[in-house]
Scaffold this motif. Structure first.
Motif, short mmCIF file in Angstrom:
data_model
loop_
_atom_site.label_atom_id
_atom_site.label_comp_id
_atom_site.label_asym_id
_atom_site.label_seq_id
_atom_site.Cartn_x
_atom_site.Cartn_y
_atom_site.Cartn_z
N THR A 125 40.35 57.15 43.42
CA THR A 125 39.04 57.75 43.10
C THR A 125 38.47 58.91 43.59
O THR A 125 37.56 59.04 43.99
CB THR A 125 38.01 56.66 43.33
N SER B 238 40.15 52.38 47.08
CA SER B 238 38.92 52.82 46.39
C SER B 238 38.19 53.74 47.53
O SER B 238 38.24 53.35 48.73
CB SER B 238 38.11 51.83 45.62
N GLY C 196 46.52 50.80 42.95
CA GLY C 196 45.11 51.19 42.85
C GLY C 196 44.81 52.37 42.39
O GLY C 196 45.81 53.32 41.86
N SER C 197 43.45 53.11 42.51
CA SER C 197 43.21 54.21 42.06
C SER C 197 42.52 54.91 43.19
O SER C 197 41.65 54.39 43.94
CB SER C 197 42.15 54.27 40.89
N THR D 41 34.43 47.67 47.45
CA THR D 41 35.85 47.38 46.52
C THR D 41 36.91 47.14 47.25
O THR D 41 37.77 46.40 46.86
CB THR D 41 35.91 48.75 45.30
N ARG D 42 37.17 47.96 48.24
CA ARG D 42 38.07 47.79 49.09
C ARG D 42 38.22 46.66 49.85
O ARG D 42 39.20 45.82 50.17
CB ARG D 42 38.34 48.79 50.24
N LYS E 206 35.16 53.36 47.55
CA LYS E 206 33.88 52.21 47.77
C LYS E 206 34.39 51.15 48.78
O LYS E 206 35.33 50.53 48.53
CB LYS E 206 33.41 51.75 46.68
N ASN F 256 41.39 46.92 44.15
CA ASN F 256 41.71 48.10 44.33
C ASN F 256 41.79 48.44 45.63
O ASN F 256 40.82 48.77 46.37
CB ASN F 256 40.84 49.17 43.52
#
Length: 275
Positions: free
Chosen positions: A112, A76, A109-110, A81-82, A78, A73
């Motif tokens: 978020t 994100s 991706g999302s 996560t990236r 976070k 993702n």
């Protein structure tokens, strides 16, 4: 000739996957570059890779499609996560330089909760940082159903990503039939007009492959639930029109339908070839 294949495991090696594809009448296949939930990728065996190259040449294979893990993702909120997305994306592209595979599919991706524009910027920035002019692989954005904060729910969002990518010759789109139908594009009743819309907004020159999946969900549900070909809400006639559509005839098709075993894919491949 229709270029079509299933999603296969490479746990037993690329040679085994190539032979498995041939055994069910396929002339391409898709595979995960690593565990779909993330983790490290298995080291490549040069002899195994060379065996796959020989199989592909001897059996007139089309392009293979590598699929990124679902946990990739790029946008994100976070940082960790990236950072995983950055590591996996770059590592996968480098590995694909050693494989006979020119297409790398990933979910955009999302965001978020950060917002679409922020999410798109995160995707574009990472792509521009990690892609290079001489790479042999085309990074392929998958069309999404639009659940939650997914990016890629419509052609406009994909266009915005492509417009921001510097190496436009290294970027493309994978049209997922389940996702676009759930996302509100009526490819059952208006396939040609949807392709015309894709061409007007993105450009058919960016369309590199198709995921052939029926859907368990209703049109416009924005939910991602794949079904076997002809057993879902798209129906068999829609897939007949898709695989015989002149605008799509030169693209590779990849099945991601729920199956008990690989042999079940053979029934779908035979059916689709009969059209």
């Amino acid at each position: 000739m229709l270029i079509i294949g299933p999603h296969l495991s490479i746990a037993g090696g690329y040679k085994k996957a190539g032979k498995e594809a041939i055994s069910i009448g396929a002339n391409t296949f898709q595979f995960f570059t690593r565990n779909p939930r993330g983790g490290k990728a298995k080291a490549l065996d040069p002899k195994d890779v060379e065996s796959l190259v020989e199989i592909m040449k001897a059996n007139d294979f089309g392009e293979l499609l590598a699929h990124a893990p679902y946990t990739l993702n790029m946008c994100s909120a976070k940082p960790e996560t990236r950072e995983f997305a950055r590591m996996a994306f770059k590592e996968d592209l480098l590995r694909l330089e050693e494989l006979p595979c020119q297409l790398y599919n990933f979910h955009p991706g999302s965001h978020t909760g950060q917002g679409v524009n922020t999410g798109i910027k995160g995707i574009v920035d990472l792509l521009n940082d990690e892609m290079w002019p001489d790479q042999k692989t085309t990074a392929v954005l998958e069309t999404m159903s639009g659940k939650g904060t997914e990016i890629g729910r419509n052609f406009e969002e994909l266009k915005a990503i492509i417009e921001g990518v510097e190496l436009k010759e290294k970027i493309g789109v994978c049209l997922d039939t389940c996702h676009v139908y759930s996302g509100g594009y009526d490819i059952v009743g208006n396939l040609e007009s949807i392709l015309e819309e894709f061409d007007r907004i993105i450009g058919l020159n960016y369309l590199k492959c198709v995921h052939l999946n029926d859907s368990k969900m209703l049109f416009g549900s924005h939910k991602d639930r794949h079904e076997k070909i002809g057993f879902g809400t798209l129906g068999l006639d829609a897939f007949k029109r898709i695989v015989t559509q002149p605008l799509l005839k030169d693209l590779p098709f990849f099945l991601e339908t729920p199956q008990e075993n690989t042999l079940d894919y053979k029934k779908e491949i035979d059916l689709l070839r009969s059209f």
